[in-house]
Scaffold this motif. Structure first.
Motif, PDB file in Angstrom:
ATOM      1  N   GLU A 175       0.830  -1.201   0.000  1.00 12.64           N
ATOM      2  CA  GLU A 175       0.000   0.000   0.000  1.00 12.64           C
ATOM      3  C   GLU A 175       0.869   1.258   0.000  1.00 12.64           C
ATOM      4  OE1 GLU A 175      -3.984  -1.590   2.384  1.00 12.64           O
ATOM      5  OE2 GLU A 175      -2.208  -0.925   3.505  1.00 12.64           O
ATOM      6  N   THR A 176       1.977   1.217   0.738  1.00 13.58           N
ATOM      7  CA  THR A 176       2.899   2.352   0.747  1.00 13.58           C
ATOM      8  C   THR A 176       3.531   2.530  -0.626  1.00 13.58           C
ATOM      9  OG1 THR A 176       3.387   1.867   3.073  1.00 13.58           O
ATOM     10  CG2 THR A 176       4.878   3.377   1.936  1.00 13.58           C
ATOM     11  N   ARG A 177       3.839   1.419  -1.285  1.00 12.25           N
ATOM     12  CA  ARG A 177       4.403   1.481  -2.641  1.00 12.25           C
ATOM     13  C   ARG A 177       3.405   2.119  -3.605  1.00 12.25           C
ATOM     14  NH1 ARG A 177       8.336  -1.634  -4.790  1.00 12.25           N
ATOM     15  NH2 ARG A 177       8.083  -3.253  -3.200  1.00 12.25           N
ATOM     16  N   GLU A 181       4.165   5.448  -5.665  1.00 14.40           N
ATOM     17  CA  GLU A 181       4.123   5.471  -7.130  1.00 14.40           C
ATOM     18  C   GLU A 181       3.191   6.565  -7.630  1.00 14.40           C
ATOM     19  OE1 GLU A 181       5.057   0.734  -8.053  1.00 14.40           O
ATOM     20  OE2 GLU A 181       3.001   1.484  -8.064  1.00 14.40           O
ATOM     21  N   TYR A 182       2.060   6.739  -6.944  1.00 21.03           N
ATOM     22  CA  TYR A 182       1.142   7.805  -7.336  1.00 21.03           C
ATOM     23  C   TYR A 182       1.758   9.180  -7.066  1.00 21.03           C
ATOM     24  CZ  TYR A 182      -2.778  11.032  -7.233  1.00 21.03           C
ATOM     25  OH  TYR A 182      -3.595  12.116  -7.456  1.00 21.03           O
ATOM     26  N   SER A 183       2.378   9.327  -5.890  1.00 22.73           N
ATOM     27  CA  SER A 183       2.972  10.614  -5.517  1.00 22.73           C
ATOM     28  C   SER A 183       4.090  11.018  -6.457  1.00 22.73           C
ATOM     29  CB  SER A 183       3.505  10.548  -4.083  1.00 22.73           C
ATOM     30  OG  SER A 183       2.455  10.308  -3.171  1.00 22.73           O
ATOM     31  N   SER A 184       4.824  10.025  -7.003  1.00 21.05           N
ATOM     32  CA  SER A 184       5.948  10.329  -7.894  1.00 21.05           C
ATOM     33  C   SER A 184       5.512  10.507  -9.341  1.00 21.05           C
ATOM     34  CB  SER A 184       6.995   9.205  -7.816  1.00 21.05           C
ATOM     35  OG  SER A 184       6.466   8.000  -8.358  1.00 21.05           O
ATOM     36  N   GLY A 185       4.221  10.284  -9.627  1.00 17.83           N
ATOM     37  CA  GLY A 185       3.732  10.451 -10.989  1.00 17.83           C
ATOM     38  C   GLY A 185       3.890   9.218 -11.859  1.00 17.83           C
ATOM     39  N   ARG A 186       4.338   8.111 -11.252  1.00 15.01           N
ATOM     40  CA  ARG A 186       4.536   6.890 -12.046  1.00 15.01           C
ATOM     41  C   ARG A 186       3.272   6.043 -12.136  1.00 15.01           C
ATOM     42  NH1 ARG A 186       7.953   3.155  -9.887  1.00 15.01           N
ATOM     43  NH2 ARG A 186       7.676   3.989  -7.799  1.00 15.01           N
ATOM     44  N   ASP A 190      -5.782   5.363  -9.942  1.00 12.12           N
ATOM     45  CA  ASP A 190      -6.621   4.202 -10.224  1.00 12.12           C
ATOM     46  C   ASP A 190      -7.344   3.742  -8.956  1.00 12.12           C
ATOM     47  OD1 ASP A 190      -4.676   2.932  -8.701  1.00 12.12           O
ATOM     48  OD2 ASP A 190      -3.674   2.033 -10.430  1.00 12.12           O
ATOM     49  N   VAL A 191      -8.051   2.616  -9.073  1.00 14.26           N
ATOM     50  CA  VAL A 191      -8.861   2.111  -7.967  1.00 14.26           C
ATOM     51  C   VAL A 191      -7.997   1.781  -6.751  1.00 14.26           C
ATOM     52  CG1 VAL A 191     -10.370   0.223  -7.213  1.00 14.26           C
ATOM     53  CG2 VAL A 191     -10.681   1.236  -9.482  1.00 14.26           C
ATOM     54  N   GLU A 192      -6.799   1.211  -6.967  1.00 11.87           N
ATOM     55  CA  GLU A 192      -5.931   0.850  -5.845  1.00 11.87           C
ATOM     56  C   GLU A 192      -5.474   2.092  -5.085  1.00 11.87           C
ATOM     57  OE1 GLU A 192      -3.630  -3.237  -6.422  1.00 11.87           O
ATOM     58  OE2 GLU A 192      -3.042  -1.742  -7.915  1.00 11.87           O
ATOM     59  N   VAL A 193      -5.153   3.165  -5.810  1.00  9.72           N
ATOM     60  CA  VAL A 193      -4.755   4.420  -5.161  1.00  9.72           C
ATOM     61  C   VAL A 193      -5.918   4.959  -4.330  1.00  9.72           C
ATOM     62  CG1 VAL A 193      -4.031   6.814  -5.526  1.00  9.72           C
ATOM     63  CG2 VAL A 193      -3.053   4.993  -6.938  1.00  9.72           C
ATOM     64  N   LEU A 194      -7.106   4.963  -4.901  1.00  6.85           N
ATOM     65  CA  LEU A 194      -8.279   5.453  -4.179  1.00  6.85           C
ATOM     66  C   LEU A 194      -8.553   4.616  -2.929  1.00  6.85           C
ATOM     67  CD1 LEU A 194     -10.654   6.208  -7.190  1.00  6.85           C
ATOM     68  CD2 LEU A 194      -9.484   7.879  -5.738  1.00  6.85           C
ATOM     69  N   LYS A 199      -8.538   4.323   3.032  1.00  9.06           N
ATOM     70  CA  LYS A 199      -8.048   3.730   4.272  1.00  9.06           C
ATOM     71  C   LYS A 199      -7.411   4.790   5.153  1.00  9.06           C
ATOM     72  CE  LYS A 199      -5.029   0.059   6.033  1.00  9.06           C
ATOM     73  NZ  LYS A 199      -4.163  -1.097   5.662  1.00  9.06           N
ATOM     74  N   MET A 200      -6.686   5.729   4.538  1.00  7.38           N
ATOM     75  CA  MET A 200      -5.987   6.758   5.298  1.00  7.38           C
ATOM     76  C   MET A 200      -6.933   7.824   5.835  1.00  7.38           C
ATOM     77  SD  MET A 200      -2.478   7.348   3.136  1.00  7.38           S
ATOM     78  CE  MET A 200      -1.808   8.428   4.406  1.00  7.38           C
ATOM     79  N   THR A 201      -8.011   8.099   5.128  1.00  6.48           N
ATOM     80  CA  THR A 201      -8.920   9.181   5.536  1.00  6.48           C
ATOM     81  C   THR A 201     -10.106   8.696   6.364  1.00  6.48           C
ATOM     82  OG1 THR A 201     -10.065   9.004   3.400  1.00  6.48           O
ATOM     83  CG2 THR A 201      -8.305  10.636   3.571  1.00  6.48           C
TER      84      THR A 201
END
Length: 343
Positions: A175-177, A181-186, A190-194, A199-201
């Motif tokens: 999950e941290t990866r 990956e999203y934060s770095s623009g790579r 997508d659904v996994e990021v959401l 989970k964090m919010t």
């Protein structure tokens, strides 16, 4: 966030000497942010001033000689933007000061080697050079593309612990990866990021659909915050990694005429030759500082200090590693760059 990133840079570099601090440095607001400094590129040019360059994203251009100002940069790479749209260039300006300190140390190393002696650096100078090598490794946009980056797994583990410490939310390494990956623009939103964001919010955005949450995360303030986090993470000092690098032995490798190092957009390489396990001056973390001279960090038991290496196999492996890890690269030799572009 601007202050956080700026503080991270201060932690990365040791305290500068009083003489260096007192130098007047006048910096405008730079737009082109070189992740490989121009003064570094200049040391890889041929005697007639040419740097033969190849860009993997533009193979149709082939190998061409380029000036230092036109390569290894990203516009506004380190610029932060506040909620009212004001741009903050403090990170790039701090990096310029760090590069000035590095130039002083590199000049001394080059002068000592030219005089036929092993470079004599102070303890703070050696520590600075170690930290600078880490900075150059992580500063490159190619860094996060490779799992062979020296602190990738450790960084994820540390990031996961820091997230839990600050928010109380426990994320898995995967999950941290995804978040990194999203934060770095790579990675796209997508659904996994959401899922990780939800989970964090917790309950904060529980009533929003995926489409509504995505729209919120793509908003201007969110994008500026993401950029700030990306810049801060790029230059944050990771104690576990720094401690490991500081425990390594440092030595220097010079090349005879006829051999030269390449310079890549990822200008540091972890090198070994398949099938060879014995100690070698080019086995370790290799950071070429000129076309004919490299700083190497390796085993604390290695018996090296100042070595001249004419082993073409090992030099080729260094160059192949740098070229393979880099989105673009070049050298003082058109033939060398061409051979690596075709490899």
């Amino acid at each position: 966030m601007a202050g956080y990133a700026h503080s991270a840079l201060k932690l990365t570099m040791p305290t500068q000497s009083a003489g260096h601090r007192n130098k007047e440095i006048s910096l405008s607001n730079p737009k082109k942010h070189h992740f490989v400094p121009q003064q570094h590129i200049e040391r890889f040019k041929s005697e007639d001033g040419k740097f033969w360059y190849y860009d993997r994203d533009k193979p149709q251009r082939g190998v061409e000689h380029r000036d230092a100002a036109s390569i290894f940069y990203i516009r506004q790479h380190n610029t932060l933007v506040s909620s009212d749209g004001k741009r903050d260039y403090s990170v790039e300006k701090e990096l310029s000061k760090i590069e000035g300190r590095y130039k002083d140390i590199a000049d001394k190393v080059i002068d000592d080697v030219g005089s036929g002696i092993a470079p004599q650096l102070s303890m703070s100078g050696r520590r600075f050079l170690r930290e600078y090598i880490l900075l150059q490794w992580r500063r490159s946009p190619d860094f996060l593309k490779h799992e062979t980056a020296p602190d990738s797994l450790e960084k994820l583990a540390i990031a996961s612990r820091e997230i839990e410490k600050s928010s109380g939310i426990s994320l898995t390494i995967n999950e941290t990866r995804i978040l990194a990956e999203y934060s770095s623009g790579r990675r796209a939103l997508d659904v996994e990021v959401l899922t990780v964001f939800r989970k964090m919010t917790g309950d904060e955005y529980s009533t929003l659909s995926d489409q509504q949450l995505a729209a919120l995360l793509k908003g201007g303030d969110a994008q500026n915050g993401r950029k700030a986090g990306e810049v801060a993470g790029r230059y944050e000092r990771i104690p576990a990694v720094s401690d490991r690098v500081n425990s390594m032995r440092m030595w220097y490798v010079a090349l005879p005429l006829g051999l030269s190092f390449v310079l890549g957009s990822l200008p540091v390489a972890s090198v070994s030759v398949p099938g060879q396990t014995s100690a070698h001056p080019l086995r370790g973390i290799v950071f070429p500082i000129t076309s004919g001279l490299a700083v190497v960090l390796g085993s604390p038991n290695a018996p090296f200090s100042m070595e001249v290496v004419n082993d073409r196999q090992w030099v080729r492996q260094v160059n192949r590693t740098i070229a393979r890890m880099s989105g673009s690269f070049g050298s003082r030799s058109e033939k060398l760059t061409q051979s690596l572009a075709q490899a």
